[in-house]
Each structure stands twice: as C-alpha cells, then as structure tokens.
Write a protein that holds these residues in place. Structure first.
Motif, short mmCIF file in Angstrom:
data_model
loop_
_atom_site.label_atom_id
_atom_site.label_comp_id
_atom_site.label_asym_id
_atom_site.label_seq_id
_atom_site.Cartn_x
_atom_site.Cartn_y
_atom_site.Cartn_z
N PRO A 144 -2.80 -14.05 80.44
CA PRO A 144 -2.86 -15.13 79.44
C PRO A 144 -3.47 -14.70 78.11
N GLY A 145 -2.79 -13.84 77.40
CA GLY A 145 -3.28 -13.39 76.10
C GLY A 145 -2.42 -13.93 74.98
N LEU A 146 -2.89 -13.73 73.75
CA LEU A 146 -2.14 -14.15 72.57
C LEU A 146 -2.55 -13.28 71.39
N ALA A 147 -1.86 -13.42 70.29
CA ALA A 147 -2.19 -12.66 69.08
C ALA A 147 -2.01 -13.53 67.85
N ILE A 148 -2.84 -13.29 66.85
CA ILE A 148 -2.68 -13.92 65.54
C ILE A 148 -1.94 -12.92 64.65
N ASP A 257 0.61 -17.83 62.35
CA ASP A 257 1.59 -17.47 63.38
C ASP A 257 0.82 -17.04 64.62
N VAL A 258 0.87 -17.88 65.66
CA VAL A 258 0.17 -17.59 66.91
C VAL A 258 1.22 -17.21 67.95
N VAL A 259 1.14 -15.98 68.43
CA VAL A 259 2.17 -15.42 69.32
C VAL A 259 1.59 -15.31 70.73
N ILE A 260 2.29 -15.92 71.69
CA ILE A 260 1.86 -15.86 73.09
C ILE A 260 2.36 -14.57 73.72
N SER A 261 1.51 -13.95 74.53
CA SER A 261 1.85 -12.69 75.17
C SER A 261 3.13 -12.81 75.99
N PRO A 262 3.97 -11.77 75.95
CA PRO A 262 5.20 -11.80 76.78
C PRO A 262 4.89 -11.77 78.27
N PHE A 263 3.66 -11.39 78.62
CA PHE A 263 3.26 -11.31 80.04
C PHE A 263 2.56 -12.57 80.51
N ALA A 264 2.39 -13.55 79.62
CA ALA A 264 1.64 -14.76 79.96
C ALA A 264 2.53 -15.75 80.72
N PRO A 265 1.98 -16.49 81.67
CA PRO A 265 2.75 -17.55 82.35
C PRO A 265 3.05 -18.68 81.38
N ASP A 266 4.01 -19.52 81.74
CA ASP A 266 4.48 -20.58 80.83
C ASP A 266 3.37 -21.55 80.43
N TRP A 267 2.41 -21.81 81.33
CA TRP A 267 1.38 -22.79 81.03
C TRP A 267 0.50 -22.38 79.85
N VAL A 268 0.44 -21.08 79.58
CA VAL A 268 -0.40 -20.62 78.47
C VAL A 268 0.13 -21.14 77.14
N GLU A 269 1.43 -21.07 76.94
CA GLU A 269 2.01 -21.56 75.69
C GLU A 269 1.74 -23.05 75.51
N ASN A 270 1.88 -23.82 76.57
CA ASN A 270 1.61 -25.27 76.49
C ASN A 270 0.14 -25.53 76.18
N LEU A 271 -0.76 -24.77 76.83
CA LEU A 271 -2.19 -24.95 76.60
C LEU A 271 -2.57 -24.63 75.16
N VAL A 272 -2.08 -23.50 74.65
CA VAL A 272 -2.41 -23.09 73.28
C VAL A 272 -1.85 -24.09 72.27
N ASN A 283 2.72 -26.66 64.87
CA ASN A 283 3.97 -25.89 64.89
C ASN A 283 3.77 -24.42 64.48
N LYS A 284 2.69 -23.83 64.94
CA LYS A 284 2.41 -22.43 64.61
C LYS A 284 2.48 -21.51 65.84
N VAL A 285 2.74 -22.08 67.01
CA VAL A 285 2.70 -21.30 68.24
C VAL A 285 4.10 -20.96 68.70
N ARG A 286 4.32 -19.73 69.06
CA ARG A 286 5.61 -19.29 69.60
C ARG A 286 5.36 -18.23 70.67
N ARG A 287 6.34 -18.04 71.49
CA ARG A 287 6.23 -17.05 72.55
C ARG A 287 6.84 -15.73 72.08
N SER A 288 6.25 -14.63 72.43
CA SER A 288 6.83 -13.31 72.12
C SER A 288 8.19 -13.19 72.77
N ASN A 289 9.11 -12.60 72.05
CA ASN A 289 10.45 -12.38 72.63
C ASN A 289 10.62 -10.95 73.14
#
Length: 307
Positions: A144-148, A257-272, A283-289
């Motif tokens: 459950p990581g992320l990056a700015i 731009d807040v990028v959710i780790s590609p290795f994070a489970p789906d709930w992390v994006e919802n939580l962030v 509207n600044k959060v997106r998942r890494s592709n």
C-alpha cells in the motif's frame, strides 16, 4: 520563490519532474500536519555513515605525522599555501609548524561540516520524468504505497514565502574520488556515494539551531593578546540527534498528482481518495498504469483464414 537553489549545485529547472515515494502512514501524517518531514542528516547517517561527509581523500592529511610523509608535490603545495589556521596572527616559523597549522585548519573545517549534520534537515525527491519499479519497491512499500508527482515549479509554490528552504542536486562520487573543494558550507550535505546513484536525488534542506558555528575552543584571554592559539576541536555530541522537523506546506500546490502504487490492493486507491477529499484535495488521485495489461492478438479474425 520560496526555495533557493545553491549556486554550486547543478541547475534544477522549473520543469524538472519530481517524485516522492511513501507509504500510507507518511501520507496520512502529511495530510493531518500539512507539513513535509525533513530528516536530520545525522539521523540518516545511522543507516549511511557517509551522509554529509566528503570523500575519503579530503581526510588524507591525517596520515601526515611529519614532513617525510608528504610526497614531493605535497611539499611544494605546503610551501605555497596560505590556507592554515592562525588565530594568534603569528605566522608559522618553519615548514613543520606550517604542516601542523594546515592539518588543524583542514580538521577544523571537517569538524564544522560534521557537526552541521545535526542541525541540517533534508527532504528527498526522485528526479525522473516517469515512475520507476525500483523506487516503488524500495520507498513506496511493496504493497500500500503511493507517490507524489509534481514539477519543481509546483514545489516552489508549495512552501510559504521566506521558508528558508534550499535545494540541491545530489552529486554521486566514487569513494576513491579526489578531494572536493568546498565552495559552500552546505555542499557536503549534497554528496553521496555512487552506490546510491539510482536515487537520482534532489534534496531540499533546512537548518536551525547552532548551524554553521565554529567547533574550535579558544582561550579568549590569550587570543586578545594574539599570543596563544587554539585549545582543541570540540568533541562530537554523544546524545542521539533529533530525528527531524516538520515544514509547513500548501497541500493544494503539493498534491497535484497522487499516484497509487501498481502493487497496491484496490482498497488503497479508495482510501487515499477519501482522505484527500476530507482535506479539500479533489480529483488528484490515480492508479499507476505500470502493471496494466498489454494488448493481445485476436483469434477472431484468424478463424476466417483458409489454410
């Protein structure tokens, strides 16, 4: 601009893209405190003892016990230098005295840089236009990581005016590199070994307390008469350093731009996403592709081909 770039550092353009990888806990702390964490350089030195230090060659003078330890080139350099410690305004009477004065001056400066680590605090960013798997795995947590992600220009505006925050591009040197000529007292804080070159670090710095003070103890009564010299270099503090400090930031400028780790489970994006909305970041959060499925060939059209 709130951030000042050191003149001795390589240029950092406003268009430079920066990443700061972190886990959920650090992101929550950023939101609730509205501040970036700056770690003490001396605290970081507990995991990398070369933090805030110059290359080994800058300490080579400590092997000089007498003039016989110097090479012919070093003797010539010693004869011609005026760079030595002279608080009593009495010039060395011979080359042996000059050798001791030069050694002491070099150690005085090294001690000053070393002591400054305690009152220098840094916040580290990765200089890369795109995300990297290695940085996700090392700093973004394997789960459950992320990056700015933002530009250097946005980072400037994230800090209030007169924040006294400095920036430098870290220089990576081999341990066998020649001595570094220090042009600014901050400079040692931006040098790391080549083994860390993958970090491509741009480092923000802030100081406080007794930063920059001279570590020399001098007998002031003797100094007034210009007779006696230094007593000694102060010993290194024994108490554990302060881990770091918080520096206030504007979250709307920082969290572009807040990028959710590609290795994070789906709930992390919802939580962030939920956390950001609660703090007015929309509207600044997106998942890494990075792990998106690649295109595949279709067998549908192949069925029409007669063999």
């Amino acid at each position: 601009m709130a951030i000042k770039v050191f003149s001795h550092s390589e240029e950092i353009s406003d268009n430079t893209i920066l990443w700061r990888y972190m886990d959920i806990a650090k992101f929550c702390a950023l939101l609730t405190q509205k501040a970036l964490w700056f770690s003490s350089v001396e605290f970081l030195a507990e995991s990398d003892p070369y933090e805030g230090r110059l290359p080994d060659a800058n300490y080579a003078h400590n092997r000089w016990q007498s003039l016989s330890d110097l090479s012919a080139e070093e003797i010539i350099e010693l004869e011609n230098t005026n760079d030595y410690y002279n608080p009593g305004r009495n010039n060395p009477q011979n080359l042996e005295e000059k050798l001791e004065a030069v050694k002491f001056e070099r150690n005085r400066r090294l001690a000053r840089y070393h002591l400054n680590r305690r009152n220098t605090f840094v916040n580290c960013w990765h200089d890369q236009p795109h995300e990297t798997v290695a940085m996700w795995q090392i700093y973004g947590s394997p789960g459950p990581g992320l990056a700015i992600r933002l530009s250097m220009s946005d980072l400037h505006f994230a800090f209030p005016p007169n924040s006294d925050v400095y920036a430098m591009r870290v220089k990576y040197l081999d341990s066998s590199a020649p001595p570094v000529e220090v042009m600014n007292i901050f400079q040692p804080m931006g040098i790391k070994r080549k083994e860390f070159q993958y970090e491509r670090e741009i480092r923000l710095l802030k100081t406080r307390g007794n930063w920059g003070r001279d570590p020399i103890k001098i007998d002031r009564r003797s100094r007034e008469g210009y007779e006696a010299h230094y007593i000694d270099i102060e010993p290194e503090p024994t108490e554990r350093p302060e881990p770091g400090i918080n520096v206030n930031v504007d979250l709307n400028h920082l969290l572009r731009d807040v990028v959710i780790s590609p290795f994070a489970p789906d709930w992390v994006e919802n939580l962030v996403n939920d956390l950001c909305w609660k703090f007015g970041i929309y509207n600044k959060v997106r998942r890494s592709n990075l792990l998106k499925k690649p295109p595949v060939f279709s067998t549908h059209s192949m069925d029409r081909i007669e063999v």
